[in-house]
Write an enzyme that holds these catalytic residues in place. Structure first.
Site, PDB file in Angstrom:
ATOM      1  N   ASP A 180       0.640  -1.000  -0.426  1.00 54.00           N
ATOM      2  CA  ASP A 180      -0.046   0.297  -0.291  1.00 54.00           C
ATOM      3  C   ASP A 180       0.611   1.104   0.047  1.00 54.00           C
ATOM      4  O   ASP A 180       2.418   0.930   0.255  1.00 54.00           O
ATOM      5  CB  ASP A 180      -0.580  -0.141   0.749  1.00 54.00           C
ATOM      6  N   ASP A 216       4.428   3.578  -3.455  1.00 56.82           N
ATOM      7  CA  ASP A 216       2.799   3.777  -4.861  1.00 56.82           C
ATOM      8  C   ASP A 216       2.920   3.159  -5.784  1.00 56.82           C
ATOM      9  O   ASP A 216       4.001   2.411  -7.002  1.00 56.82           O
ATOM     10  CB  ASP A 216       3.252   4.993  -4.648  1.00 56.82           C
ATOM     11  N   SER A 218     -15.550  -3.543 -10.550  1.00 53.18           N
ATOM     12  CA  SER A 218     -16.567  -2.752  -9.726  1.00 53.18           C
ATOM     13  C   SER A 218     -17.553  -3.006 -10.798  1.00 53.18           C
ATOM     14  O   SER A 218     -18.326  -2.770 -11.792  1.00 53.18           O
ATOM     15  CB  SER A 218     -16.270  -1.227  -9.833  1.00 53.18           C
ATOM     16  N   TYR A 244     -12.946   6.346 -13.837  1.00 59.23           N
ATOM     17  CA  TYR A 244     -13.056   4.506 -12.654  1.00 59.23           C
ATOM     18  C   TYR A 244     -13.975   4.050 -13.541  1.00 59.23           C
ATOM     19  O   TYR A 244     -13.144   2.485 -13.118  1.00 59.23           O
ATOM     20  CB  TYR A 244     -13.916   5.363 -11.826  1.00 59.23           C
ATOM     21  N   LYS A 262     -11.918   0.321 -14.738  1.00 61.32           N
ATOM     22  CA  LYS A 262     -13.047  -1.391 -14.380  1.00 61.32           C
ATOM     23  C   LYS A 262     -13.421  -2.147 -15.280  1.00 61.32           C
ATOM     24  O   LYS A 262     -13.105  -3.121 -14.976  1.00 61.32           O
ATOM     25  CB  LYS A 262     -14.157  -1.061 -12.853  1.00 61.32           C
ATOM     26  N   VAL A 273     -19.802  -0.430  -1.055  1.00 59.37           N
ATOM     27  CA  VAL A 273     -18.888  -1.186   0.328  1.00 59.37           C
ATOM     28  C   VAL A 273     -18.486   0.007   1.383  1.00 59.37           C
ATOM     29  O   VAL A 273     -18.063   1.274   0.501  1.00 59.37           O
ATOM     30  CB  VAL A 273     -17.635  -1.600   0.112  1.00 59.37           C
ATOM     31  N   THR A 330     -16.324   1.474   3.143  1.00 58.37           N
ATOM     32  CA  THR A 330     -15.103   2.148   3.046  1.00 58.37           C
ATOM     33  C   THR A 330     -14.402   3.542   3.024  1.00 58.37           C
ATOM     34  O   THR A 330     -15.668   4.275   2.749  1.00 58.37           O
ATOM     35  CB  THR A 330     -14.320   1.094   2.204  1.00 58.37           C
TER      36      THR A 330
HETATM   37  N1  LIG Z   1     -15.828   0.907  -1.364  1.00 55.09           N
HETATM   38  C1  LIG Z   1     -16.732   0.610  -2.534  1.00 55.09           C
HETATM   39  O1  LIG Z   1     -18.020   0.963  -2.953  1.00 55.09           O
HETATM   40  C2  LIG Z   1     -16.428  -0.250  -3.746  1.00 55.09           C
HETATM   41  C3  LIG Z   1     -16.813  -0.581  -4.902  1.00 55.09           C
HETATM   42  C4  LIG Z   1     -16.614  -1.293  -5.402  1.00 55.09           C
HETATM   43  C5  LIG Z   1     -15.135  -1.332  -5.880  1.00 55.09           C
HETATM   44  N2  LIG Z   1     -14.338  -1.047  -4.654  1.00 55.09           N
HETATM   45  C6  LIG Z   1     -12.855  -1.400  -5.300  1.00 55.09           C
HETATM   46  O2  LIG Z   1     -12.261  -2.096  -4.505  1.00 55.09           O
HETATM   47  C7  LIG Z   1     -10.976  -1.969  -4.534  1.00 55.09           C
HETATM   48  C8  LIG Z   1     -11.021  -1.248  -2.319  1.00 55.09           C
HETATM   49  O3  LIG Z   1     -11.042  -0.046  -2.369  1.00 55.09           O
HETATM   50  P1  LIG Z   1     -11.810   0.223  -1.089  1.00 55.09           P
HETATM   51  O4  LIG Z   1     -13.442   0.373  -1.202  1.00 55.09           O
HETATM   52  O5  LIG Z   1     -11.603  -0.574   0.402  1.00 55.09           O
HETATM   53  O6  LIG Z   1     -11.065   1.614  -0.107  1.00 55.09           O
HETATM   54  P2  LIG Z   1     -10.364   1.874   0.054  1.00 55.09           P
HETATM   55  O7  LIG Z   1     -10.045   3.173  -0.079  1.00 55.09           O
HETATM   56  O8  LIG Z   1     -10.579   1.993   1.400  1.00 55.09           O
HETATM   57  O9  LIG Z   1      -8.912   1.024   0.121  1.00 55.09           O
HETATM   58  C9  LIG Z   1      -8.183   1.436  -0.682  1.00 55.09           C
HETATM   59  C10 LIG Z   1      -6.637   0.972  -0.609  1.00 55.09           C
HETATM   60  O10 LIG Z   1      -5.966   1.118  -1.969  1.00 55.09           O
HETATM   61  C11 LIG Z   1      -4.607   2.489  -1.193  1.00 55.09           C
HETATM   62  N3  LIG Z   1      -4.124   3.160  -2.400  1.00 55.09           N
HETATM   63  C12 LIG Z   1      -4.473   3.740  -3.423  1.00 55.09           C
HETATM   64  N4  LIG Z   1      -4.273   4.236  -4.470  1.00 55.09           N
HETATM   65  C13 LIG Z   1      -2.454   3.954  -4.277  1.00 55.09           C
HETATM   66  C14 LIG Z   1      -1.215   3.290  -5.220  1.00 55.09           C
HETATM   67  N5  LIG Z   1      -0.931   4.593  -5.659  1.00 55.09           N
HETATM   68  N6  LIG Z   1      -0.142   2.441  -4.915  1.00 55.09           N
HETATM   69  C15 LIG Z   1      -0.628   2.091  -3.168  1.00 55.09           C
HETATM   70  N7  LIG Z   1      -1.800   1.907  -3.079  1.00 55.09           N
HETATM   71  C16 LIG Z   1      -2.570   2.791  -2.975  1.00 55.09           C
HETATM   72  C17 LIG Z   1      -4.788   3.150  -0.172  1.00 55.09           C
HETATM   73  O11 LIG Z   1      -3.815   3.895   0.521  1.00 55.09           O
HETATM   74  C18 LIG Z   1      -6.035   2.249  -0.260  1.00 55.09           C
HETATM   75  O12 LIG Z   1      -5.863   1.929   1.299  1.00 55.09           O
HETATM   76  C19 LIG Z   1     -10.908  -0.814  -4.797  1.00 55.09           C
HETATM   77  O13 LIG Z   1      -9.890  -1.079  -6.539  1.00 55.09           O
HETATM   78  C20 LIG Z   1     -12.083  -0.021  -5.488  1.00 55.09           C
HETATM   79  O14 LIG Z   1     -12.016   1.065  -6.338  1.00 55.09           O
HETATM   80  C21 LIG Z   1     -14.445   0.085  -3.811  1.00 55.09           C
END
Ligand SMILES: NC(=O)c1ccc[n+]([C@@H]2O[C@H](COP(=O)([O-])OP(=O)(O)OC[C@H]3O[C@@H](n4cnc5c(N)ncnc54)[C@H](O)[C@@H]3O)[C@@H](O)[C@H]2O)c1
Length: 237
Positions: free
Chosen positions: A37, A51, A129, A142, A146, A175, A177
């Protein structure tokens, strides 16, 4: 269940949300988990802070894992970012950043792990997603990233399936988050479009997604390859 005993998993996005919950789930089932991360990661066997936009850092990170544990069985590409923007206002910088983390990062993490997954007969679980399976307003970058993850998953599954590895993806709906904070509706848009995104009855908890990641990452999913598992409570049914 101890489905990940003697297995080594790499999970990107392990510092928060779905990645953090999946890390906890795989560890609770006996797995050794390496979290990747850009933010600091807690409660993990090895944390690598990088990153994913820094593509040159990916192969050394994967080598670090193999040097430490000698194998990689599972890669969960979960890190992701996004935002809302009116199409007229989207910038090249934001477009490249979103595609860069969500799609390019997913591919090059997978590429770096592939030789080790061939060796272990392991698997990859990507994160799409419902924004990639269906329309989501103000989300061109986005959604494109996806949709790209879905195409990438299917292609890599079919290309590499005969070599004994599996590549699948999960398409979450809403979700609870931190990512929500990145999705603020642009000014002066038709807010009735938000209805397209409304969850069926409630948003998911990250642990409910972690259960799906654990399934696809485990031998229970031994004949699942190239699938898009929608985990959205029926929103897009
Ligand atoms: N939460 C939702 O509603 C939802 C819905 C559909 C898809 N998603 C997908 O689920 C996945 C997880 O998202 P989440 O909801 O847990 O969000 P979140 O923001 O809680 O977690 C995302 C994580 O990715 C890390 N990250 C972001 N950019 C980065 C980079 N350049 N290098 C390294 N790490 C990086 C962040 O630091 C964070 O820890 C994502 O791919 C998101 O698109 C989430």
């Amino acid at each position: 269940m101890n489905r990940f005993e003697n297995k080594v998993a790499i999970i990107t996005g392990a510092a928060s949300g779905i990645g953090e919950a999946t890390t906890a789930r795989l560890r609770s089932e006996g797995g050794t988990v390496v979290g990747i991360d850009r933010d600091p990661i807690n409660d993990v066997d090895m944390a690598i802070q990088l990153d994913l936009l820094d593509l040159d850092a990916i192969k050394p990170a994967v080598s670090q894992v193999v040097n430490a544990y000698g194998r990689i069985d599972v890669l969960c590409n979960i890190a992701g970012i996004g935002h809302f923007a009116r199409d007229e206002d989207e910038t090249l910088e934001a477009w490249n950043r979103i595609i860069g983390v969500n799609l390019t990062g997913t591919f090059f993490m997978s590429q770096a792990c592939l030789p080790h997954l061939f060796e272990s007969q392991g698997c990859i679980v990507n994160t799409a997603s419902t924004a990639g399976t269906n329309a989501q307003p103000w989300s061109s970058a986005y959604s494109a990233s996806k949709g790209g993850v879905i195409a990438l998953t299917q292609t890599m599954a079919s290309t590499n399936g005969r070599s004994g590895i599996r590549v699948n993806c999960i398409a979450p709906g809403g979700v609870e988050t931190e990512i929500y904070k990145q999705f603020m509706p642009p000014e002066d848009v038709d807010l009735t479009l938000i209805a397209i995104m409304e969850p069926f009855h409630r948003p998911a908890q990250a642990s409910e997604l972690a259960a799906a990641f654990a399934f696809l990452a485990s031998d229970d999913a031994s004949y699942c390859n190239g699938i898009v598992l929608r985990v959205d409570g029926g929103t897009k049914a």
